[in-house]
Write a protein that holds these residues in place. Structure first.
Motif, PDB file in Angstrom:
ATOM      1  N   TYR A  15       0.860  -1.193   0.000  1.00  0.00           N
ATOM      2  CA  TYR A  15       0.000   0.000   0.000  1.00  0.00           C
ATOM      3  C   TYR A  15       0.891   1.236   0.000  1.00  0.00           C
ATOM      4  CZ  TYR A  15       1.042   0.181   5.033  1.00  0.00           C
ATOM      5  OH  TYR A  15       1.685   0.233   6.245  1.00  0.00           O
ATOM      6  N   ALA A  16       0.369   2.324  -0.517  1.00  0.00           N
ATOM      7  CA  ALA A  16       1.137   3.567  -0.564  1.00  0.00           C
ATOM      8  C   ALA A  16       1.406   4.060   0.850  1.00  0.00           C
ATOM      9  CB  ALA A  16       0.373   4.623  -1.349  1.00  0.00           C
ATOM     10  N   GLN A  46       7.520   5.730  -5.280  1.00  0.00           N
ATOM     11  CA  GLN A  46       6.492   4.723  -5.513  1.00  0.00           C
ATOM     12  C   GLN A  46       5.982   4.157  -4.187  1.00  0.00           C
ATOM     13  OE1 GLN A  46       8.391   1.868  -8.098  1.00  0.00           O
ATOM     14  NE2 GLN A  46       7.711   2.914  -9.956  1.00  0.00           N
ATOM     15  N   SER A  49       4.068   7.200  -2.155  1.00  0.00           N
ATOM     16  CA  SER A  49       2.926   7.912  -2.737  1.00  0.00           C
ATOM     17  C   SER A  49       2.447   7.329  -4.066  1.00  0.00           C
ATOM     18  CB  SER A  49       3.280   9.393  -2.932  1.00  0.00           C
ATOM     19  OG  SER A  49       4.433   9.531  -3.760  1.00  0.00           O
ATOM     20  N   GLY A  50       2.822   6.110  -4.373  1.00  0.00           N
ATOM     21  CA  GLY A  50       2.405   5.504  -5.627  1.00  0.00           C
ATOM     22  C   GLY A  50       0.922   5.175  -5.648  1.00  0.00           C
ATOM     23  N   THR A  51       0.345   5.117  -6.845  1.00  0.00           N
ATOM     24  CA  THR A  51      -1.058   4.749  -6.980  1.00  0.00           C
ATOM     25  C   THR A  51      -1.209   3.239  -6.801  1.00  0.00           C
ATOM     26  OG1 THR A  51      -0.916   4.353  -9.369  1.00  0.00           O
ATOM     27  CG2 THR A  51      -1.398   6.610  -8.636  1.00  0.00           C
ATOM     28  N   GLU A  52      -2.449   2.804  -6.574  1.00  0.00           N
ATOM     29  CA  GLU A  52      -2.718   1.372  -6.405  1.00  0.00           C
ATOM     30  C   GLU A  52      -2.299   0.590  -7.643  1.00  0.00           C
ATOM     31  OE1 GLU A  52      -6.535  -1.629  -5.627  1.00  0.00           O
ATOM     32  OE2 GLU A  52      -6.728   0.531  -5.275  1.00  0.00           O
ATOM     33  N   GLU A  53      -2.607   1.125  -8.818  1.00  0.00           N
ATOM     34  CA  GLU A  53      -2.252   0.445 -10.061  1.00  0.00           C
ATOM     35  C   GLU A  53      -0.741   0.381 -10.255  1.00  0.00           C
ATOM     36  OE1 GLU A  53      -3.880  -1.349 -12.436  1.00  0.00           O
ATOM     37  OE2 GLU A  53      -5.417  -1.290 -10.893  1.00  0.00           O
ATOM     38  N   GLU A  54      -0.072   1.470  -9.914  1.00  0.00           N
ATOM     39  CA  GLU A  54       1.387   1.521 -10.041  1.00  0.00           C
ATOM     40  C   GLU A  54       2.033   0.482  -9.137  1.00  0.00           C
ATOM     41  OE1 GLU A  54       4.861   4.993 -10.067  1.00  0.00           O
ATOM     42  OE2 GLU A  54       3.061   5.268  -8.843  1.00  0.00           O
ATOM     43  N   LYS A  56       0.694  -2.200  -8.040  1.00  0.00           N
ATOM     44  CA  LYS A  56       0.272  -3.553  -8.381  1.00  0.00           C
ATOM     45  C   LYS A  56       1.158  -4.163  -9.459  1.00  0.00           C
ATOM     46  CE  LYS A  56      -3.809  -6.214  -9.806  1.00  0.00           C
ATOM     47  NZ  LYS A  56      -5.220  -6.151 -10.227  1.00  0.00           N
TER      48      LYS A  56
END
Length: 309
Positions: A15-16, A46, A49-54, A56
């Protein structure tokens, strides 16, 4: 005296923001993270602060989660808590190699970066997914997997087996499970991992870690239980290389690993890193075990205080 095992989580628990608290409060963690950032620039951004898609995407998940896992272990050791045994779930096994001294920590990070790229390439070549199947007879599920051309890959704990395979085949399996009233949960991963589809990734990792100019392999200072065998790593170089490389395309025998650890006298399990998935597996596999999780400063302090008692 408690005998302690460190456990390291695999993909799906990311998780971010993971690891940020320890990075900001533990000098040794900050120093290692900063070193890792020079190896793979952009990793900390990453992670934090990365996104969930990033997060994944396997090529991102693995280096980020490696750092989050190992941060907790570094902080524990820095606080005087040493493991008597170590195990890591899937990519967590590379973390275990770093914490056991089988590889230097920075070499283990380089290896997991390569592992993530190889597995991402294999996943891109063959779209796939994974589901956790709950409370189904093992033999019945294995027969159903044969019928649909998918693979039972992670034997997590009593009553939970993860199945991996091509997306369309997994979808058909899900329909069959629903008809039988069997519960299942989709996992936040991006490919058919721990199946024969990962063979090219296994071969690539074997070539990578076998490069003596890049990696120095040592006997583990602390026993590392292997996913593939549920037993401690071999003490010869070729055996170590084969074990970590072939793990990618073979099943994870986690339930058996926990039982073998308990049989060896381990009574305290500390999950290092985000989430409490592995803690849940321990609870369902080793009745009466002491179970802890360390993912930030608060949980670190709490666990260290508990163990002092």
């Amino acid at each position: 005296m408690n005998k302690i095992a460190f456990l390291f989580a695999g993909q799906g628990s990311q998780y971010a923001g993971m690891g940020k608290d320890l990075y900001e409060n533990v000098t040794e963690v900050k120093e290692f993270f900063d070193t890792a950032e020079t190896v793979r620039p952009g990793t900390l951004d990453q992670m934090f602060s990365g996104t969930e898609e990033e997060l994944k995407r396997t090529e991102n998940t693995q280096p980020c989660l490696f750092l989050a896992d190992i941060a907790s272990a570094i902080a524990l050791v820095n606080s005087g808590v040493e493991p008597d045994a170590i195990a890591g779930f899937s990519l967590g096994e590379v973390v275990a190699m770093g914490m056991s001294g089988t590889l230097a920590k920075d070499d283990a990070f380089r290896l997991v970066c390569k592992r993530g790229k190889l597995m991402q390439a294999a996943a891109d070549a063959q779209k796939g997914s994974m589901i956790a199947v709950m409370r189904m007879d093992k033999s019945e599920l294995e027969s159903l997997c044969d019928e649909f051309g998918v693979y039972p890959v992670n034997y997590n704990c009593p009553g939970q087996i993860v199945v991996s395979g091509e997306e369309d085949r997994i979808e058909k399996l899900k329909e069959a499970l629903s008809e039988k009233g069997v519960r299942f949960v989709a996992l936040a991963v991006g490919g058919p991992f721990h199946t024969p589809y990962m063979k090219e990734a296994s071969l690539g990792l074997q070539e990578e870690i076998g490069n003596e100019n890049l990696y120095s392999i040592n006997d583990p200072k602390t026993p590392v239980y292997a996913n593939m065998t549920a037993k401690p790593y071999p003490d010869d170089k070729e055996g170590i290389i084969d074990t970590i490389s072939n793990q990618i395309s073979n099943s994870v025998k986690w339930e058996e690993t926990l039982n073998n650890m308990a049989a060896a006298g381990i009574d305290t399990f500390i999950e290092c890193g985000p989430g409490k998935t592995l803690s849940g597996f321990v609870k369902r596999t080793v009745p009466g075990a002491n179970i802890y999780n360390v993912s930030d400063i608060d949980s670190l302090n709490k666990v260290v205080e508990e163990l002092k008692k």
